[in-house]
Structures are given as C-alpha cells and as structure tokens.
Enzyme design. Structure first.
Site, PDB file in Angstrom:
ATOM      1  N   LYS A 178      70.993  26.658  11.977  1.00 43.96           N
ATOM      2  CA  LYS A 178      70.215  26.606  10.710  1.00 43.96           C
ATOM      3  C   LYS A 178      70.809  27.448   9.537  1.00 43.96           C
ATOM      4  O   LYS A 178      71.121  26.679   8.556  1.00 43.96           O
ATOM      5  CB  LYS A 178      68.669  27.414  10.733  1.00 43.96           C
ATOM      6  CG  LYS A 178      68.005  27.465   9.322  1.00 43.96           C
ATOM      7  CD  LYS A 178      67.005  28.605   9.373  1.00 43.96           C
ATOM      8  CE  LYS A 178      67.558  29.685   8.641  1.00 43.96           C
ATOM      9  NZ  LYS A 178      66.634  30.618   8.104  1.00 43.96           N
ATOM     10  N   ASP A 197      63.836  25.312   9.413  1.00 45.90           N
ATOM     11  CA  ASP A 197      63.211  26.717   8.981  1.00 45.90           C
ATOM     12  C   ASP A 197      61.931  26.798   9.425  1.00 45.90           C
ATOM     13  O   ASP A 197      61.413  25.468   9.997  1.00 45.90           O
ATOM     14  CB  ASP A 197      63.751  27.358   7.989  1.00 45.90           C
ATOM     15  CG  ASP A 197      62.805  26.818   6.838  1.00 45.90           C
ATOM     16  OD1 ASP A 197      62.175  25.554   6.723  1.00 45.90           O
ATOM     17  OD2 ASP A 197      62.668  27.420   5.717  1.00 45.90           O
TER      18      ASP A 197
END
Ligand code: SF4
Length: 280
Positions: A178, A197
């Site tokens: 991420k 996310d």
C-alpha cells in the site's frame, strides 16, 4: 407539498421495482446478456446461474467504465490527502497514516519535517528521539522504528533517495504494497499496482469489483478489472468517495452518483435490487 403527501422512498431491497432475480440494465440502456442465455439454464443450477450472472455483470467492461466515468465526474483531479513536498515526505506520511487519519498525520508531519528536514537527519536520530513527535498517530513505537530504519536504509543503499521501483521500496522497513503504491502512484505517477486501504476495500466490495477480503487479493482483482491507466486515479477517487459519501456505517446512498449501479447489501437507499453478497 400538500398535507399528507410524503415523497416515495425507495425500499432497501429494491422490491418496489418489482425486481425478480437479476435486472441489470446499465444507464446506457445496454442490458447484459442473461445467465440463462450464457450458461444454459436447463443445465446449470439456479444458484450457479445467479453467481455467474452477478459476477459477469459486476465486472463487465461496460459497468466498470460507467463506474470510472462517474467517479471521474464527481472527483476530478483528486490526489493523496497527505501533505508532502517530496517522495521522502510522502513515504514518511504514508507510514504514519497506518491506523490513523490523514488529518492527524497532516497535523504531525510539519513539526517532524522541521525538526528532521532530510533523510539523513532522521537516519541520525534514534527511534526513541522521534517517538514524542509522532505519538498521536498511534503505534508510535513501531512507526518510529520503521521511519528510522527506512531512513538508514535509504542512506546506506539508495544514496538518500527514495527508489522508484516496487521491489526496492518493499525492501525498506515498514513499507508494504500500500505504501509503495502510494509513493509510486502519487509522486512518481507510476501505475504499478492499486492502493488498497480501508476505503478501497470497503467500496470495491460494495461495488462487487472483488469478493476478496485480503488487501493483496483485492489488489489483484482490481488490477484485472480496472484499466491500468486508471489505477492511480481510481484509488484516489474511491478514497475520497469513502470520506465524502460511502461511509463504513450509514453510507449516503441517496446522494451517491453510483447509486443506480450499486447493489450493496448495506445500502441506506436503493432504486435497484440489492445483492446479498455485496458486503463491505
Ligand atoms: S450507493 Fe451507497 S453503498 Fe453504493 S457506492 Fe454509493 S454510497 Fe456506497
């Protein structure tokens, strides 16, 4: 409005539309081929027909293009909300944003960057020294260790520069996909993957672009159904959509531009049939 007259509120189930089973018509007027035609209703069980049809519909290029077009129209030009002036600052802010709001991170980073303006400055500090500066972002002991170790690795192995390569970024302490995708996409404009996310996870599942629960698998699904040129903007737009309307609890479906192509089971308003498996 005349007394006693109340506006008609669509039911959550969409049954007011007399929906029976699947009724997938895109706004373009194009109706997707029914599962019966595609799979042969006489051979397939009703459950498998519905599963196949729902899956075909939810990730069809027409529907995905419609979702992308509406997101672009609603959230044009949005980008990462973490304030930064360099790849290094963005990397730090993204590490700090784990389990923390961007607003909180943006309150903390100006002082942190004033105290430690360069990668070298942070590499020379100890985790204990920076703990008080990042305490309010939560998990501050782990985060301070990650920041100092990442800074030291950048200084020792990358000449103090943030690499623009996924594998090299992933080799830094505290950096997972991420964070690497945020830095590559936002700073370097390299679409190597899709940022996944909490917002992207929730909304991608509600929109049935994935049924997976883990971030790596969700990212793989999204990389399959979203055109690569849209990977960066799509993630930013879902994150903004999650903050603006598609909340974890009580999403504002009646105001949502995706409402009539969203079949999420926990919608608060629906003009289309809901799909029980479309859950955050
Ligand atoms: S209709 Fe509701 S659940 Fe679906 S994307 Fe919009 S806000 Fe989220």
């Amino acid at each position: 409005m005349a007394r006693g007259v109340t506006p008609r509120r669509p039911s959550r189930s969409g049954r007011h539309e007399r929906a029976r089973g699947l009724n997938h018509t895109l706004p373009s007027g194009k109706r997707l081929a029914s599962a019966a035609k595609k799979t042969g209703a006489s051979k397939a069980s009703p459950a498998s027909v519905i599963a196949k049809s729902a899956s075909d519909y939810s990730t069809s290029p027409e529907r995905v293009a419609e979702i992308l077009q509406r997101l672009e129209a609603t959230y044009p030009g949005v980008t990462c909300a973490l304030r930064h002036k360099s790849a290094w600052e963005l990397l730090v802010a993204t590490i700090l944003s784990a389990q923390c709001t961007d607003v909180r991170v943006n309150l903390v980073t100006p002082e942190l960057f004033k105290k430690y303006p360069t990668v070298q400055d942070l590499a020379a500090a100890t985790p204990e020294q920076i703990e008080p500066d990042i305490r309010s972002t939560g998990f501050f002991r782990n985060k301070s260790k990650s920041l100092v170790r990442a800074a030291r690795r950048l200084v020792s192995d990358f000449g103090g520069e943030v690499p623009r390569d996924m594998d090299q970024l992933l080799s830094l302490p505290g950096v997972a996909r991420k964070t690497a995708n945020v830095v590559l996409g936002t700073w370097f404009r390299q679409a190597v993957g899709v940022v996944v996310d909490t917002h992207v996870t929730r909304i991608a599942r509600r929109l049935e672009l994935t049924r997976e629960a883990s971030a790596p698998k969700i990212e793989q699904d999204l990389m399959r159904v979203i055109p690569q040129r849209k990977w960066i903007d799509f993630a930013h737009q879902l994150i903004w959509h999650g903050r603006a309307l598609c909340y974890a609890r009580k999403p504002k479906c009646s105001e949502c531009p995706l409402e009539n192509i969203c079949h999420a089971a926990d919608k608060t308003w629906s003009t289309v049939p809901i799909h029980k498996s479309a859950r955050p």
